[in-house]
Design a protein around this motif. Structure first.
Motif, PDB file in Angstrom:
ATOM      1  N   LEU A 225      44.498  33.039  35.864  1.00 10.12           N
ATOM      2  CA  LEU A 225      44.138  31.989  36.829  1.00 10.12           C
ATOM      3  C   LEU A 225      42.659  31.696  36.631  1.00 10.12           C
ATOM      4  O   LEU A 225      41.835  32.605  36.675  1.00 10.12           O
ATOM      5  CB  LEU A 225      44.404  32.459  38.258  1.00 10.12           C
ATOM      6  N   THR A 226      42.343  30.435  36.394  1.00  8.84           N
ATOM      7  CA  THR A 226      40.957  30.028  36.169  1.00  8.84           C
ATOM      8  C   THR A 226      40.496  29.121  37.296  1.00  8.84           C
ATOM      9  O   THR A 226      41.208  28.193  37.686  1.00  8.84           O
ATOM     10  CB  THR A 226      40.809  29.283  34.824  1.00  8.84           C
TER      11      THR A 226
ATOM     12  N   LYS B  60      35.406  40.656  42.063  1.00  8.80           N
ATOM     13  CA  LYS B  60      34.582  39.760  41.261  1.00  8.80           C
ATOM     14  C   LYS B  60      33.614  39.039  42.184  1.00  8.80           C
ATOM     15  O   LYS B  60      34.042  38.404  43.156  1.00  8.80           O
ATOM     16  CB  LYS B  60      35.469  38.746  40.529  1.00  8.80           C
ATOM     17  N   VAL B  61      32.330  39.180  41.892  1.00  7.29           N
ATOM     18  CA  VAL B  61      31.304  38.448  42.623  1.00  7.29           C
ATOM     19  C   VAL B  61      30.703  37.441  41.653  1.00  7.29           C
ATOM     20  O   VAL B  61      30.298  37.813  40.551  1.00  7.29           O
ATOM     21  CB  VAL B  61      30.216  39.381  43.176  1.00  7.29           C
ATOM     22  N   THR B  62      30.657  36.192  42.047  1.00  9.65           N
ATOM     23  CA  THR B  62      30.142  35.160  41.174  1.00  9.65           C
ATOM     24  C   THR B  62      29.279  34.194  41.962  1.00  9.65           C
ATOM     25  O   THR B  62      29.377  34.101  43.187  1.00  9.65           O
ATOM     26  CB  THR B  62      31.297  34.390  40.496  1.00  9.65           C
ATOM     27  N   GLU B  63      28.432  33.502  41.242  1.00 10.17           N
ATOM     28  CA  GLU B  63      27.574  32.517  41.885  1.00 10.17           C
ATOM     29  C   GLU B  63      28.295  31.183  41.994  1.00 10.17           C
ATOM     30  O   GLU B  63      29.082  30.810  41.093  1.00 10.17           O
ATOM     31  CB  GLU B  63      26.284  32.354  41.090  1.00 10.17           C
ATOM     32  N   LYS B  64      28.008  30.478  43.024  1.00 14.41           N
ATOM     33  CA  LYS B  64      28.557  29.135  43.215  1.00 14.41           C
ATOM     34  C   LYS B  64      28.298  28.286  41.971  1.00 14.41           C
ATOM     35  O   LYS B  64      27.203  28.303  41.416  1.00 14.41           O
ATOM     36  CB  LYS B  64      27.911  28.492  44.444  1.00 14.41           C
TER      37      LYS B  64
ATOM     38  N   VAL C 278      35.420  31.338  36.830  1.00 16.51           N
ATOM     39  CA  VAL C 278      35.948  32.698  36.817  1.00 16.51           C
ATOM     40  C   VAL C 278      37.372  32.700  36.264  1.00 16.51           C
ATOM     41  O   VAL C 278      38.091  31.709  36.393  1.00 16.51           O
ATOM     42  CB  VAL C 278      35.948  33.357  38.215  1.00 16.51           C
ATOM     43  N   GLU C 279      37.730  33.820  35.659  1.00 16.34           N
ATOM     44  CA  GLU C 279      39.093  34.023  35.176  1.00 16.34           C
ATOM     45  C   GLU C 279      39.642  35.297  35.778  1.00 16.34           C
ATOM     46  O   GLU C 279      39.015  36.354  35.712  1.00 16.34           O
ATOM     47  CB  GLU C 279      39.118  34.125  33.643  1.00 16.34           C
ATOM     48  N   LEU C 280      40.829  35.196  36.341  1.00 14.37           N
ATOM     49  CA  LEU C 280      41.506  36.334  36.942  1.00 14.37           C
ATOM     50  C   LEU C 280      42.780  36.579  36.141  1.00 14.37           C
ATOM     51  O   LEU C 280      43.501  35.637  35.805  1.00 14.37           O
ATOM     52  CB  LEU C 280      41.841  36.041  38.407  1.00 14.37           C
TER      53      LEU C 280
END
Lengths: 114, 112
Positions: free
Chosen positions: B77-78, B11-15, B19-21
Motif C-alpha cells: 500500500l503506497t 512508521k513515522v514520516t514527515e508531511k 510511504v510504502e506499507l
C-alpha cells in the motif's frame, strides 16, 4: 444503508458479570454477521459469527443473539474475565458480495475489572 | 502456521513524504484486503484483491492512495504526499474460501 451502528463505545464490567454489546443495521441485504476481538497492538481476530437464519449462536462463554425483524444483533460474554478486556467490533457482509467485504461498527472497548 | 505479517510495525514520516506499507498474507490465501483504523474508530475498507481479477479500489479515499499485489501474494500500500489525516493503523487481512478474514498486526503510521 451500509452502516453498522455499535453501542456502547466503552463498557466496564466486574469479573464474573455479563458483558453485552449491541449492533444495529439498516440494510436487509446483509447476510453474515461476525464479531471480532482486538487486543492492543494486535489485529482483529474472528470471535464468533452468525447468519440471519438462526436467532442465537453460542460458543463457550460467547453468545450472539440475532433479531432479524429489529435488525439488531448483540454479543453476550458470560462470566466475563479480565482476559476478555479488549475492543470488540461487530461487522456485516452484503449477500452476493463477491468480495466478502465487511462493514464494521466503530468498536466497543471492554474493561473487565477484578 | 504463519499468520499475516505486516511491515514496518511503526512508521513515522514527515508531511508530504511518500510511504510504502507491506503485507505478507497467509500462504495460499487468494483474497487480500487493506483497511484503515483511525484512533477510536472502526475499520475502514480501502481495497480488495482476489486472484488475478482487477482490484476493488472503491474504498481508497484519494488518488494519493494506491496498492498493488505482486504474484498473487505480497501486497504494498503506497500513500503519496502524506497528510496528517493519514495517521492511522493500516491493517491487512487475507482470506481463503470461507468468509473469515485473518488480520495482520497492522502498521501504525504517524505523519508529523
Amino acid at each position: 444503508q451500509q452502516q453498522v451502528k455499535q453501542s456502547p463505545q466503552s463498557l466496564i464490567v466486574q469479573k464474573g458479570g455479563i458483558s453485552i454489546i449491541n449492533c444495529a443495521y439498516e440494510n436487509t441485504a446483509f447476510d453474515y454477521f461476525p464479531w471480532y476481538q482486538q487486543f492492543p497492538g494486535k489485529g482483529p481476530a474472528l470471535l464468533i459469527a452468525i447468519r440471519p437464519d438462526v436467532s442465537e449462536k453460542k460458543e463457550g462463554r460467547f453468545t450472539i443473539s440475532f433479531n432479524k425483524s429489529a435488525k439488531q444483533f448483540s454479543l453476550h460474554i458470560m462470566d466475563s474475565q479480565p482476559g476478555d478486556s479488549a475492543t470488540y467490533f461487530c461487522a456485516a457482509k452484503l449477500s452476493g458480495a463477491g468480495s466478502y467485504q465487511l462493514t464494521f461498527g466503530k468498536g466497543t472497548k471492554l474493561s473487565v475489572i477484578p | 502456521g504463519a499468520g499475516v505479517s505486516q511491515s514496518p510495525s511503526n512508521k513515522v514520516t514527515e508531511k508530504g513524504k511518500d510511504v510504502e506499507l507491506r503485507c505478507d498474507p497467509i500462504s495460499g490465501h487468494t483474497a487480500l484486503y487493506w483497511y484503515r483504523q483511525r484512533l477510536g474508530q472502526g475499520l475502514e475498507f480501502l481495497i480488495y484483491f482476489q486472484g488475478n481479477s482487477a482490484p476493488d479500489k472503491s474504498g481508497l479515499p484519494s488518488d494519493r492512495f494506491s496498492a498493488e499485489r505482486t504474484g498473487g501474494s505480497v501486497s504494498t500500500l503506497t500513500i503519496q504526499r502524506t497528510q496528517q489525516e493519514d495517521s492511522a493503523v493500516y491493517l491487512c487481512a487475507s482470506r481463503e474460501a470461507s468468509y473469515e478474514q485473518y488480520f495482520g498486526p497492522g502498521t501504525r503510521l504517524t505523519v508529523t
